[in-house]
Enzyme design. Structure first.
Site, PDB file in Angstrom:
ATOM      1  CE  LYS A 190      57.693  46.770  81.688  1.00  0.00           C
ATOM      2  NZ  LYS A 190      57.453  47.156  80.308  1.00  0.00           N
TER       3      LYS A 190
ATOM      4  CE  LYS B 221      55.036  38.031  78.884  1.00  0.00           C
ATOM      5  NZ  LYS B 221      54.409  39.149  78.224  1.00  0.00           N
TER       6      LYS B 221
ATOM      7  CE  LYS C 133      57.890  42.727  72.126  1.00  0.00           C
ATOM      8  NZ  LYS C 133      57.569  43.644  73.192  1.00  0.00           N
TER       9      LYS C 133
HETATM   10  P1  ATP Z   1      58.631  42.630  76.931  1.00  0.00           P
HETATM   11  O1  ATP Z   1      59.606  41.507  77.106  1.00  0.00           O
HETATM   12  O2  ATP Z   1      59.199  43.843  76.247  1.00  0.00           O
HETATM   13  O3  ATP Z   1      57.800  42.924  78.146  1.00  0.00           O
HETATM   14  P2  ATP Z   1      56.772  40.818  75.706  1.00  0.00           P
HETATM   15  O4  ATP Z   1      57.420  39.885  74.730  1.00  0.00           O
HETATM   16  O5  ATP Z   1      56.462  40.286  77.050  1.00  0.00           O
HETATM   17  O6  ATP Z   1      57.640  42.115  75.833  1.00  0.00           O
HETATM   18  P3  ATP Z   1      54.639  42.661  75.216  1.00  0.00           P
HETATM   19  O7  ATP Z   1      55.170  43.765  74.347  1.00  0.00           O
HETATM   20  O8  ATP Z   1      54.435  42.928  76.665  1.00  0.00           O
HETATM   21  O9  ATP Z   1      55.514  41.348  74.995  1.00  0.00           O
HETATM   22  O10 ATP Z   1      53.280  42.133  74.637  1.00  0.00           O
HETATM   23  C1  ATP Z   1      52.797  42.358  73.347  1.00  0.00           C
HETATM   24  C2  ATP Z   1      51.623  41.439  73.142  1.00  0.00           C
HETATM   25  O11 ATP Z   1      52.077  40.104  73.003  1.00  0.00           O
HETATM   26  C3  ATP Z   1      50.624  41.468  74.302  1.00  0.00           C
HETATM   27  O12 ATP Z   1      49.317  41.431  73.782  1.00  0.00           O
HETATM   28  C4  ATP Z   1      50.946  40.188  75.054  1.00  0.00           C
HETATM   29  O13 ATP Z   1      49.820  39.648  75.703  1.00  0.00           O
HETATM   30  C5  ATP Z   1      51.421  39.260  73.937  1.00  0.00           C
HETATM   31  N1  ATP Z   1      52.396  38.300  74.441  1.00  0.00           N
HETATM   32  C6  ATP Z   1      53.660  38.564  74.825  1.00  0.00           C
HETATM   33  N2  ATP Z   1      54.312  37.460  75.211  1.00  0.00           N
HETATM   34  C7  ATP Z   1      53.415  36.435  75.093  1.00  0.00           C
HETATM   35  C8  ATP Z   1      53.476  35.030  75.343  1.00  0.00           C
HETATM   36  N3  ATP Z   1      54.575  34.455  75.770  1.00  0.00           N
HETATM   37  N4  ATP Z   1      52.386  34.275  75.096  1.00  0.00           N
HETATM   38  C9  ATP Z   1      51.273  34.868  74.639  1.00  0.00           C
HETATM   39  N5  ATP Z   1      51.142  36.169  74.383  1.00  0.00           N
HETATM   40  C10 ATP Z   1      52.193  36.967  74.600  1.00  0.00           C
END
Ligand code: ATP
Ligand code: LTN
Length: 334
Positions: free
Chosen positions: A116, A198, A201
């Site tokens: 990051k 992955k 969001k």
């Molecule tokens: P950002 O884009 O802000 O990094 P993110 O969508 O990747 O966010 P996080 O806030 O890092 O999500 O994760 C919140 C929770 O959701 C964590 O427990 C993470 O493991 C789960 N999670 C996020 N994206 C996925 C995915 N694509 N599949 C399964 N689990 C997910």
């Protein structure tokens, strides 16, 4: 509210965007399913979101909406504690004490910080570096036994364990040493635009993710645009058919079927029919959550009352641990 014989599950999610179906199937749904078997404490990590630039009004709105979405998805305030991190000042207070018991060396090894900070240019925030210590404070304040997190957060949970053990050794036993927890049914949903990454969001391409809030027509049109693979067979093969495999997994998750059963459902379908069917299944599955979300967002006072109650209960639990810590490190007490 909590049963002494049950273990404590503790987890948080950042209001860094709108929740996707990745967040739902990877985290939120598991949180809901765990409520019967554990004492569950869930929170919105708004303080963690300040480690990257935020528009204040947006952060405030998302913190509220993310809380409403967790409730709509089934987090039950009669069974679990739900609160917002910044409402419980003990998190910031313990973070400072733990900062003074953490080392630059161990912090410099955190891979999420390295990734990051590389994106933040010259002015890297100190908070971004300190993020894992705040996360350790979150976890340790509640005598958490198990911390369900995705793979990207396991290094932070390991750091929290190290900090807890060191503190217990340097002073005297104070913190429960937590463990990471990977639920059996955890799914990893991949991006619809690039199924080797992955679903996230914060992706710049809105077609890469399905938001839990997306209307039915948007969901269906995003699935229609989803990247597929060459050939025409609908079979699960992550290596050679990542796009089709991801769609099969999403369908299986949504319908509560195995991937084999999902394959069988589409043995004779075209890609176009398959993508439409997955889109419809996801839209059907999200519809009741969305209507509950719409109802809750309009009933702001109800959601705020739940968060207030949650913050009071969380503060009471956290204060006991924090008082003990303050005594041990030598703060003068009344
Ligand atoms: P950002 O884009 O802000 O990094 P993110 O969508 O990747 O966010 P996080 O806030 O890092 O999500 O994760 C919140 C929770 O959701 C964590 O427990 C993470 O493991 C789960 N999670 C996020 N994206 C996925 C995915 N694509 N599949 C399964 N689990 C997910
Ligand atoms: N870093 C986590 C959110 C988070 C968390 C926590 C999770 C902050 N504090 C404590 C579990 C326990 C994330 O970005 N997913």
């Amino acid at each position: 509210m909590f049963d002494k014989d049950k273990k404590t599950i503790f987890s948080g999610i950042q209001p860094s965007g709108e929740f996707t179906i990745g967040n739902y199937f990877g985290a939120i749904k598991n949180w809901v399913d765990l409520q019967g078997d554990y004492n569950c404490i869930y929170f919105i990590a708004d303080m963690h979101s300040l480690t990257v630039p935020q528009v204040p009004a947006d952060l405030r709105r998302r913190t509220f909406e993310c809380s409403a979405m967790l409730l709509a998805a089934g987090v039950d305030p009669d069974k679990s504690l739900l609160f917002v991190q910044s409402h419980v000042s003990a998190h910031a207070e313990l973070c400072w004490i733990l900062n003074c018991n953490s080392y630059m060396g161990e912090m410099s090894r955190m891979t999420q910080y390295k990734d990051k900070s590389a994106k933040q240019g010259e002015n890297i925030r100190v908070g971004l570096f300190d993020y894992p210590v705040l996360m350790a404070a979150d976890i340790l304040l509640y005598n958490s036994d198990l911390v369900p997190v995705g793979a990207d957060q396991t290094q932070h949970v390991e750091l929290a364990r190290n900090i807890a053990e060191r503190f217990n050794n340097n002073y005297s036993p104070t913190f429960t040493v937590p463990e990471g927890y990977i639920p059996e049914s955890g799914a990893r949903i991949m991006s619809l635009a690039d199924p080797t990454r992955k679903m996230s969001k914060s992706d710049e391409n809105a077609n890469a993710y399905i938001l839990m809030k997306d209307p039915r027509d948007v969901i269906i049109s995003k699935f229609k645009k989803a990247v597929t693979d060459s050939g025409h067979e609908i079979v699960h093969d992550r290596e050679n058919k990542p796009g089709i495999s991801n769609l099969l997994e999403i369908y299986a998750c949504v319908c509560g079927k195995s991937v084999k059963e999902a394959e069988a459902d589409f043995a004779t379908s075209s890609y176009a029919d398959f993508k439409l069917a997955v889109g419809e299944a996801v839209a059907d599955r999200l519809a009741p959550i969305q209507s509950e979300f719409d109802r809750l967002v309009k009933d702001k006072q109800y959601v705020m009352d739940i968060l207030k109650d949650g913050s009071e209960k969380a503060s009471a639990i956290a204060a006991r641990v924090l008082d003990k810590v303050k005594r041990k490190v030598g703060y003068l007490q009344f």
